[in-house]
Scaffold this motif. Structure first.
Motif, PDB file in Angstrom:
ATOM      1  N   ASP A 107      40.788  46.054  40.928  1.00 10.86           N
ATOM      2  CA  ASP A 107      39.150  46.861  40.944  1.00 10.86           C
ATOM      3  C   ASP A 107      38.339  46.420  39.852  1.00 10.86           C
ATOM      4  N   HIS A 108      38.683  46.277  38.640  1.00 13.55           N
ATOM      5  CA  HIS A 108      38.075  45.889  37.588  1.00 13.55           C
ATOM      6  C   HIS A 108      37.421  44.536  37.853  1.00 13.55           C
ATOM      7  N   PHE A 109      38.306  43.597  38.123  1.00 11.39           N
ATOM      8  CA  PHE A 109      37.718  42.015  38.537  1.00 11.39           C
ATOM      9  C   PHE A 109      36.657  42.053  39.446  1.00 11.39           C
ATOM     10  N   CYS A 110      37.338  42.442  40.556  1.00 15.92           N
ATOM     11  CA  CYS A 110      36.010  42.836  41.903  1.00 15.92           C
ATOM     12  C   CYS A 110      34.748  43.135  41.567  1.00 15.92           C
ATOM     13  N   ALA A 111      34.736  44.326  40.728  1.00 13.42           N
ATOM     14  CA  ALA A 111      33.423  45.027  40.548  1.00 13.42           C
ATOM     15  C   ALA A 111      32.795  44.066  39.596  1.00 13.42           C
ATOM     16  N   LYS A 112      33.373  43.554  38.434  1.00 13.52           N
ATOM     17  CA  LYS A 112      32.675  42.821  37.580  1.00 13.52           C
ATOM     18  C   LYS A 112      32.162  41.604  38.278  1.00 13.52           C
ATOM     19  N   LEU A 113      32.923  41.031  38.986  1.00 15.96           N
ATOM     20  CA  LEU A 113      32.555  39.786  39.746  1.00 15.96           C
ATOM     21  C   LEU A 113      31.204  39.945  40.526  1.00 15.96           C
ATOM     22  N   LEU A 114      31.131  41.339  41.243  1.00 16.03           N
ATOM     23  CA  LEU A 114      29.894  41.647  41.877  1.00 16.03           C
ATOM     24  C   LEU A 114      28.836  42.361  41.022  1.00 16.03           C
ATOM     25  N   GLY A 115      28.935  42.120  39.864  1.00 13.32           N
ATOM     26  CA  GLY A 115      27.914  42.295  38.750  1.00 13.32           C
ATOM     27  C   GLY A 115      27.581  43.803  38.453  1.00 13.32           C
ATOM     28  N   LEU A 116      28.754  44.711  38.183  1.00 13.27           N
ATOM     29  CA  LEU A 116      28.880  46.007  38.053  1.00 13.27           C
ATOM     30  C   LEU A 116      29.464  46.217  36.707  1.00 13.27           C
ATOM     31  N   PRO A 117      28.801  47.640  35.949  1.00 19.70           N
ATOM     32  CA  PRO A 117      29.565  47.901  34.712  1.00 19.70           C
ATOM     33  C   PRO A 117      30.620  48.587  35.096  1.00 19.70           C
ATOM     34  N   MET A 118      31.898  47.884  35.082  1.00 14.34           N
ATOM     35  CA  MET A 118      33.130  48.608  35.793  1.00 14.34           C
ATOM     36  C   MET A 118      33.932  49.187  34.468  1.00 14.34           C
TER      37      MET A 118
ATOM     38  N   LEU B 239      43.179  37.655  37.012  1.00 13.97           N
ATOM     39  CA  LEU B 239      42.211  38.713  37.246  1.00 13.97           C
ATOM     40  C   LEU B 239      41.807  39.083  35.899  1.00 13.97           C
ATOM     41  N   ILE B 240      42.583  39.068  34.777  1.00 11.49           N
ATOM     42  CA  ILE B 240      41.988  39.369  33.392  1.00 11.49           C
ATOM     43  C   ILE B 240      41.235  38.132  33.143  1.00 11.49           C
ATOM     44  N   LEU B 241      41.424  36.883  33.130  1.00  9.64           N
ATOM     45  CA  LEU B 241      40.594  36.033  32.416  1.00  9.64           C
ATOM     46  C   LEU B 241      39.283  36.084  33.182  1.00  9.64           C
ATOM     47  N   VAL B 242      39.267  35.927  34.523  1.00  5.39           N
ATOM     48  CA  VAL B 242      37.854  35.732  34.990  1.00  5.39           C
ATOM     49  C   VAL B 242      36.974  36.905  34.884  1.00  5.39           C
ATOM     50  N   ALA B 243      37.673  38.327  34.829  1.00  3.04           N
ATOM     51  CA  ALA B 243      36.673  39.465  34.490  1.00  3.04           C
ATOM     52  C   ALA B 243      36.421  39.394  32.782  1.00  3.04           C
ATOM     53  N   LYS B 244      37.091  38.922  32.191  1.00  2.00           N
ATOM     54  CA  LYS B 244      36.563  38.676  30.871  1.00  2.00           C
ATOM     55  C   LYS B 244      35.253  38.004  30.548  1.00  2.00           C
ATOM     56  N   LYS B 245      35.236  36.903  31.361  1.00  2.00           N
ATOM     57  CA  LYS B 245      33.942  36.196  31.479  1.00  2.00           C
ATOM     58  C   LYS B 245      32.793  36.644  32.085  1.00  2.00           C
ATOM     59  N   CYS B 246      33.093  37.782  32.740  1.00  4.20           N
ATOM     60  CA  CYS B 246      31.780  38.451  33.523  1.00  4.20           C
ATOM     61  C   CYS B 246      31.128  39.583  32.557  1.00  4.20           C
ATOM     62  N   ARG B 247      29.795  39.053  32.323  1.00  3.11           N
ATOM     63  CA  ARG B 247      29.024  40.235  31.493  1.00  3.11           C
ATOM     64  C   ARG B 247      28.131  41.276  32.092  1.00  3.11           C
ATOM     65  N   VAL B 248      28.100  42.418  32.447  1.00  2.00           N
ATOM     66  CA  VAL B 248      27.300  43.112  32.822  1.00  2.00           C
ATOM     67  C   VAL B 248      26.934  44.061  31.751  1.00  2.00           C
ATOM     68  N   VAL B 249      25.610  44.199  31.519  1.00  7.09           N
ATOM     69  CA  VAL B 249      25.250  45.238  30.400  1.00  7.09           C
ATOM     70  C   VAL B 249      24.234  46.049  31.078  1.00  7.09           C
ATOM     71  N   THR B 250      24.466  47.638  30.996  1.00  9.51           N
ATOM     72  CA  THR B 250      23.185  48.466  31.225  1.00  9.51           C
ATOM     73  C   THR B 250      22.746  49.270  30.053  1.00  9.51           C
ATOM     74  N   ALA B 251      22.213  50.260  30.467  1.00  8.43           N
ATOM     75  CA  ALA B 251      21.397  51.016  29.351  1.00  8.43           C
ATOM     76  C   ALA B 251      20.677  52.520  29.846  1.00  8.43           C
TER      77      ALA B 251
END
Length: 463
Positions: free
Chosen positions: A350-361, A135-147
């Motif tokens: 929760d953090h993993f699933c949200a990041k995978l789905l493209g959310l700034p979690m 869960l940590i490794l994959v979430a770390k690779k997800c980048r979601v940027v908002t502003a």
């Protein structure tokens, strides 16, 4: 409706349908026991996980866990699914999907490209067969940027929500907590207040106060009063300087109805906030909170396990391109997440699933005082989330919310995570902290020295 079986030794385990399989495959937690959907034994759980791992991902496009006709969240998930983005994953089973996510092929660009093709149920399913390190490794690779007024979610950044709640909404008490948090480098995600008195005039008063503070000191951040979305719409109509629209959301139409919201109302609120044009570097104007157990507590879970319901909430959030989303992971209580071990697992899921789905979690790393958890458990979860690239955490004086009466993370805790993991605030906020001489040039906070000159005039008013 498809049924499933799996043999372990001489015993065959049967699962009546897809939702039963998903529930039985879920790592143990008290909420699923309360709902009567959990596996009866560790052996049955492993049998369900092995069965789930062999299931084609495309199954989730052909069999809805909640009927399309009776749930607008299901309709949103199906109608917004991006088939071209899913094409690269279509041939995979859930187990194959896990292997792909962990592979070097699934880099930041590949994950971003695939994200619109991943449904919440797919994300929930693969999380159920993943270890903590996965869960940590994959979430770390997800980048979601908002502003909005600063940029959230960039690499090697950890933002914080400055949460200056007060049990009577006293202006001086709120201002003192805001000052305290700013002096520890907290507040780049948002300065967000849960009002003790939740009505439109009070919302307008607090929003105006926060807007004055942000404008007076030129702080590159945004404010939010965490009131019901209808109150925020009314405040906007009365001319209040609203930055972000907040709402708690869930993963089923019935659970959202218990919050008094639906997709149309959220869309109305988003348009109202966008019409103000208050962002300077972006226009992500929504802020959502979620949490495992909310659908069950509303009797709106349709027999689903609580983690799958939680992942479905991320489809709602994704629809509105939010600046911020966070799970209030241990807030509902031990009826849903019994102890520190369950809270830690849930926060990372929760953090993993949200990041995978493209959310700034982000995550409210928290627990209630009647749970079998303590601050050491929260230190573990905070550290693991920081390593996983969590977008933001909470900053509250002394880690004790005196208005909501639960335990979370303090200004010091966020500073610890940044120092240990080499993380920084949002870049615009970091520059402001250095300009104000709150941070020194080496990025460490200036502790034990004089209050920066721009804030000194505020101190007599707070005394």
């Amino acid at each position: 409706m498809q049924q499933f079986t799996h043999m372990v030794g001489s015993r065959t385990y049967g699962f009546r349908d897809l939702k039963d399989l998903m529930a039985k495959a879920t790592p143990a937690r008290s909420g699923d026991n309360l709902a009567g959907v959990a596996a009866a034994s560790a052996e049955e759980r492993v049998a369900a996980q092995m069965t789930l791992a062999a299931l084609p991902l495309s199954t989730f496009l052909n069999e809805a866990l909640i009927p399309y006709e009776s749930d607008e969240v299901t309709r949103l998930i199906i109608d917004s699914h991006d088939a071209p983005a899913f094409a690269v994953l279509r041939h995979l089973t859930v187990g194959d999907f896990r292997n792909w996510l962990l592979s070097d092929d699934a880099d930041e660009a590949a994950l971003a490209a695939a994200s619109p093709g991943i449904t919440p149920e797919m994300a929930a399913a693969v999380s159920k067969i993943m270890r903590i390190q996965d869960l940590i490794l994959v979430a770390k690779k997800c980048r979601v940027v908002t502003a909005f007024r600063n940029t959230i979610g960039l690499k090697d950044r950890l933002s914080t929500r400055l949460q200056p709640n007060h049990p009577t909404d006293d202006a001086s008490g709120i201002a003192a907590s805001v000052l305290d948090g700013l002096l520890y480098g907290s507040g780049d995600a948002v300065i967000g207040i849960n009002p003790a008195t939740d009505n439109v005039p009070q919302v307008i008063r607090i929003v105006g106060m926060l807007d004055e503070i942000i404008a007076r000191y030129g702080i590159p951040t945004q404010s939010c009063v965490l009131t019901h979305v209808t109150n925020t719409i009314a405040a906007i109509e009365r001319g209040a300087p609203v930055d972000l629209v907040f709402q708690s959301i869930a993963g089923t139409e019935a659970a959202n109805a218990s919050f008094g919201v639906n997709l149309a109302l959220l869309a109305e609120a988003q348009q109202a906030a966008l019409s103000l044009g208050r962002g300077t570097v972006g226009n992500n104007v929504m802020y959502f909170e979620t949490g495992q157990g909310s659908a069950l507590s509303a009797n709106g879970h349709h027999g689903l396990d609580q983690q799958t319901c939680e992942a479905r909430a991320y489809a709602v959030a994704r629809r509105f391109q939010p600046l911020l989303v966070n799970t209030v992971v241990g807030f509902i209580g031990p009826e849903y997440l019994y102890d520190g071990k369950q809270i830690i697992r849930a926060g990372l899921e929760d953090h993993f699933c949200a990041k995978l789905l493209g959310l700034p979690m982000g995550c409210d790393v928290c627990y209630t005082n009647h749970a079998e958890a303590d601050q050491n458990d929260m230190d573990v979860l905070l550290t693991l989330l920081g390593a996983a690239g969590c977008t933001f955490v909470m900053g509250i004086p002394g880690s004790d919310d005196i208005m909501l009466n639960y335990q979370t993370t303090s200004f010091h805790d966020a500073l610890y995570a940044r120092r240990v993991l080499g993380l920084k605030p949002a870049p615009e906020f970091e520059a402001w902290l250095k300009d104000m001489r709150i941070f020194t040039a080496d990025d460490y906070i200036t502790l034990g020295q004089a209050v920066p000159a721009p804030f000194q005039a505020a101190l007599p008013r707070l005394a």
